[in-house]
Design a protein around this motif. Structure first.
Motif, PDB file in Angstrom:
ATOM      1  N   LEU A  62      75.792  22.709  73.265  1.00  0.00           N
ATOM      2  CA  LEU A  62      74.864  22.388  72.190  1.00  0.00           C
ATOM      3  C   LEU A  62      75.702  21.990  70.861  1.00  0.00           C
ATOM      4  O   LEU A  62      75.861  21.116  70.064  1.00  0.00           O
ATOM      5  CB  LEU A  62      73.901  23.408  71.673  1.00  0.00           C
ATOM      6  CG  LEU A  62      72.727  23.350  72.653  1.00  0.00           C
ATOM      7  CD1 LEU A  62      71.600  24.621  72.123  1.00  0.00           C
ATOM      8  CD2 LEU A  62      72.132  22.347  73.128  1.00  0.00           C
ATOM      9  N   ALA A  63      76.727  22.869  70.747  1.00  0.00           N
ATOM     10  CA  ALA A  63      77.845  22.723  69.666  1.00  0.00           C
ATOM     11  C   ALA A  63      78.842  21.459  70.023  1.00  0.00           C
ATOM     12  O   ALA A  63      78.742  20.720  68.992  1.00  0.00           O
ATOM     13  CB  ALA A  63      78.621  23.839  69.669  1.00  0.00           C
ATOM     14  N   ALA A  64      79.080  21.164  71.142  1.00  0.00           N
ATOM     15  CA  ALA A  64      79.782  19.914  71.382  1.00  0.00           C
ATOM     16  C   ALA A  64      78.840  18.680  71.271  1.00  0.00           C
ATOM     17  O   ALA A  64      79.246  17.676  70.758  1.00  0.00           O
ATOM     18  CB  ALA A  64      80.090  19.823  72.753  1.00  0.00           C
ATOM     19  N   ALA A 120      65.019  21.592  62.128  1.00  0.00           N
ATOM     20  CA  ALA A 120      64.078  22.138  61.373  1.00  0.00           C
ATOM     21  C   ALA A 120      63.756  23.860  61.736  1.00  0.00           C
ATOM     22  O   ALA A 120      63.369  24.526  60.990  1.00  0.00           O
ATOM     23  CB  ALA A 120      62.595  21.601  61.599  1.00  0.00           C
ATOM     24  N   HIS A 121      64.293  24.207  62.977  1.00  0.00           N
ATOM     25  CA  HIS A 121      64.169  25.400  63.553  1.00  0.00           C
ATOM     26  C   HIS A 121      65.834  26.264  63.837  1.00  0.00           C
ATOM     27  O   HIS A 121      65.417  27.106  64.582  1.00  0.00           O
ATOM     28  CB  HIS A 121      63.135  25.577  64.485  1.00  0.00           C
ATOM     29  CG  HIS A 121      63.373  24.787  65.423  1.00  0.00           C
ATOM     30  ND1 HIS A 121      64.185  25.327  66.546  1.00  0.00           N
ATOM     31  CD2 HIS A 121      62.821  23.591  65.852  1.00  0.00           C
ATOM     32  CE1 HIS A 121      63.936  24.454  67.550  1.00  0.00           C
ATOM     33  NE2 HIS A 121      63.351  23.207  67.130  1.00  0.00           N
ATOM     34  N   ASP A 122      66.564  25.380  63.642  1.00  0.00           N
ATOM     35  CA  ASP A 122      67.901  25.882  64.350  1.00  0.00           C
ATOM     36  C   ASP A 122      68.937  25.996  63.003  1.00  0.00           C
ATOM     37  O   ASP A 122      69.338  24.805  62.563  1.00  0.00           O
ATOM     38  CB  ASP A 122      68.679  25.519  65.295  1.00  0.00           C
ATOM     39  CG  ASP A 122      69.704  25.960  65.782  1.00  0.00           C
ATOM     40  OD1 ASP A 122      70.843  25.424  65.603  1.00  0.00           O
ATOM     41  OD2 ASP A 122      69.726  26.791  66.812  1.00  0.00           O
ATOM     42  N   PRO A 123      69.462  27.046  62.521  1.00  0.00           N
ATOM     43  CA  PRO A 123      70.391  26.952  61.274  1.00  0.00           C
ATOM     44  C   PRO A 123      71.700  26.500  61.518  1.00  0.00           C
ATOM     45  O   PRO A 123      72.021  25.640  60.727  1.00  0.00           O
ATOM     46  CB  PRO A 123      70.798  28.349  60.997  1.00  0.00           C
ATOM     47  CG  PRO A 123      69.719  29.364  61.569  1.00  0.00           C
ATOM     48  CD  PRO A 123      69.109  28.485  62.983  1.00  0.00           C
ATOM     49  N   ALA A 127      72.695  23.026  59.405  1.00  0.00           N
ATOM     50  CA  ALA A 127      73.872  22.911  58.640  1.00  0.00           C
ATOM     51  C   ALA A 127      74.686  21.806  58.849  1.00  0.00           C
ATOM     52  O   ALA A 127      75.262  20.956  58.189  1.00  0.00           O
ATOM     53  CB  ALA A 127      74.841  24.178  58.877  1.00  0.00           C
ATOM     54  N   THR A 128      74.715  21.406  60.296  1.00  0.00           N
ATOM     55  CA  THR A 128      75.235  20.182  60.695  1.00  0.00           C
ATOM     56  C   THR A 128      74.663  18.806  60.018  1.00  0.00           C
ATOM     57  O   THR A 128      75.366  17.950  59.501  1.00  0.00           O
ATOM     58  CB  THR A 128      75.162  19.780  62.233  1.00  0.00           C
ATOM     59  OG1 THR A 128      76.119  21.139  62.734  1.00  0.00           O
ATOM     60  CG2 THR A 128      76.166  18.692  62.697  1.00  0.00           C
ATOM     61  N   VAL A 129      73.157  18.822  60.136  1.00  0.00           N
ATOM     62  CA  VAL A 129      72.482  17.813  59.481  1.00  0.00           C
ATOM     63  C   VAL A 129      72.767  17.581  57.861  1.00  0.00           C
ATOM     64  O   VAL A 129      73.160  16.593  57.503  1.00  0.00           O
ATOM     65  CB  VAL A 129      70.961  17.780  59.648  1.00  0.00           C
ATOM     66  CG1 VAL A 129      70.191  16.681  59.099  1.00  0.00           C
ATOM     67  CG2 VAL A 129      70.899  17.541  61.410  1.00  0.00           C
ATOM     68  N   ARG A 130      73.026  18.792  57.384  1.00  0.00           N
ATOM     69  CA  ARG A 130      73.131  18.628  55.974  1.00  0.00           C
ATOM     70  C   ARG A 130      74.361  18.315  55.671  1.00  0.00           C
ATOM     71  O   ARG A 130      74.786  17.265  54.653  1.00  0.00           O
ATOM     72  CB  ARG A 130      73.058  20.119  55.323  1.00  0.00           C
ATOM     73  CG  ARG A 130      71.479  20.477  55.085  1.00  0.00           C
ATOM     74  CD  ARG A 130      71.465  21.675  54.303  1.00  0.00           C
ATOM     75  NE  ARG A 130      72.049  22.846  54.786  1.00  0.00           N
ATOM     76  CZ  ARG A 130      71.504  23.794  55.524  1.00  0.00           C
ATOM     77  NH1 ARG A 130      70.336  23.503  56.075  1.00  0.00           N
ATOM     78  NH2 ARG A 130      72.294  24.644  56.084  1.00  0.00           N
TER      79      ARG A 130
END
Length: 201
Positions: A62-64, A120-123, A127-130
């Motif tokens: 998921l991080a990748a 919307a439900h995963d911090p 943070a990546t989207v922001r």
């Protein structure tokens, strides 16, 4: 199994990027809960074992996926036109790339929407989207300012261009009859003209 045959299997099996791209395609189709090792392995035509040659666990995958989106859907697009001589040319190049429906097998509009639903439900995703949104808008604003727009105008135009793109992506997913690339292109051209008018003012 010998060490040499194991190394050969690893070399011939799906690459790390193959798993990441499969993950993004699955995210786009079914949301984050659909991104499971078993499902991706089936998509790639292998057992689950080869996944663990590339990743320690699902969390690393998921991080990748987030890293890939950050890099290939933002940094790569910006770098593509970086050598063009004028800010308008660079922004027009960026527009052409942003309007591409697919990047390889990835449906751009669907993955952009799915990433935001995940955020919307995963911090971590949030943070990546922001971060990505801020970088995209900041880049647009910088180029618009280089064209002659004042700081406040450049920020407003950049946000308008970006929000319009997100709206186009949403329309592509849910109301394709409304998704009009030419209308969006016209909107962007008017914004670029406004930035140049700022230079002449």
């Amino acid at each position: 199994m010998s060490d040499s045959s194991t190394a050969a299997d690893k070399a011939e099996g799906p690459s790390r990027q193959d798993w990441v791209v499969a993950g993004l395609c699955t995210l786009a189709d079914g949301g984050i809960d659909a991104v499971r090792v078993e499902r991706l392995a089936k998509t790639l035509g292998v057992s689950k074992g080869p996944f663990y040659w590339r990743f320690a666990d699902r969390a690393e995958l998921l991080a990748a996926m987030l890293d890939y989106w950050r890099r290939d859907f933002t940094a790569r697009l910006i770098a593509h036109g970086a050598l063009l001589e004028t800010p308008r040319a660079r922004l027009e190049d960026l527009l052409a790339q942003a309007l591409e429906v697919r990047v390889g097998p990835i449906d751009v509009a669907r993955v952009e929407g799915a990433l935001r639903a995940w955020a919307a439900h995963d911090p971590t995703a949030a943070a990546t989207v922001r971060e990505v949104d801020a970088r995209r808008i900041g880049h647009l604003a910088g180029e618009l300012a280089a064209m002659g727009a004042g700081t406040a105008q450049a920020q407003q135009l950049a946000r308008g261009i970006y929000l319009g793109l997100l709206g186009l992506f949403t329309a592509r997913r849910y109301t394709p009859e409304v998704a009009d690339d030419d209308a969006y292109r016209l909107l962007v051209m008017r914004a670029l003209d406004a930035a140049q008018d700022g230079e002449r003012a």
